[in-house]
Design a protein around this motif. Structure first.
Motif, short mmCIF file in Angstrom:
data_model
loop_
_atom_site.label_atom_id
_atom_site.label_comp_id
_atom_site.label_asym_id
_atom_site.label_seq_id
_atom_site.Cartn_x
_atom_site.Cartn_y
_atom_site.Cartn_z
N GLY A 194 -29.70 -86.07 -10.01
CA GLY A 194 -28.76 -85.11 -10.59
C GLY A 194 -27.51 -84.94 -9.75
O GLY A 194 -27.20 -85.75 -8.88
N ARG A 195 -26.82 -83.86 -10.02
CA ARG A 195 -25.60 -83.57 -9.27
C ARG A 195 -25.94 -83.27 -7.81
O ARG A 195 -27.07 -82.88 -7.50
N SER A 196 -24.95 -83.44 -6.95
CA SER A 196 -25.17 -83.15 -5.54
C SER A 196 -23.90 -82.57 -4.93
O SER A 196 -22.82 -82.69 -5.49
N VAL A 197 -24.07 -81.95 -3.78
CA VAL A 197 -22.96 -81.43 -3.02
C VAL A 197 -23.22 -81.73 -1.54
O VAL A 197 -24.37 -81.67 -1.09
N VAL A 198 -22.17 -82.08 -0.83
CA VAL A 198 -22.27 -82.36 0.61
C VAL A 198 -21.64 -81.18 1.35
O VAL A 198 -20.49 -80.83 1.11
N ILE A 199 -22.42 -80.59 2.25
CA ILE A 199 -21.94 -79.46 3.04
C ILE A 199 -21.79 -79.92 4.49
O ILE A 199 -22.76 -80.39 5.10
N THR A 200 -20.57 -79.80 5.01
CA THR A 200 -20.29 -80.19 6.39
C THR A 200 -19.55 -79.11 7.17
O THR A 200 -19.34 -79.25 8.37
#
Length: 102
Positions: free
Chosen positions: A37-43
């Motif tokens: 599914g959708r994803s998000v990258v947190i940095t």
């Protein structure tokens, strides 16, 4: 004088090139199980709310991540992802926010 200008220019170009290759820890949140599914990258350093809870991958590359079961890193940190390790979970997680320690 021309030689000094060339050395300074070369040094400046090296700094710019190196700055673009900086690495940081990353938390990748997936909407579905099994990294689907959708994803998000947190940095970002500090607090970030996690929008997806289906599965995750953590790439520890210098900063640790404190995991919270409440939004906005409130309450007690329930787990800390190591600054120098990789971690993942293919099944849903309850974490609502992360505080990346920079």
């Amino acid at each position: 004088m021309k030689r000094i200008a060339q050395v300074i220019t070369a040094a400046a170009m090296t700094v710019v090139a190196t700055a673009g290759t900086a690495v940081a820890s990353q938390y990748v949140a997936y909407e579905g199980e099994g990294f689907s599914g959708r994803s998000v990258v947190i940095t970002a350093c500090g607090t970030s709310n996690i929008p997806y809870h289906g599965s995750y991958k953590w790439y520890g590359d210098g900063q640790s991540g404190r995991m919270y079961n409440q939004s906005n890193a409130q309450g007690v940190a329930h787990f800390t992802l190591a600054s120098n390790r990789y971690a993942e979970q293919r099944t849903p997680v309850g974490w609502k926010s992360i505080f990346i320690v920079c």
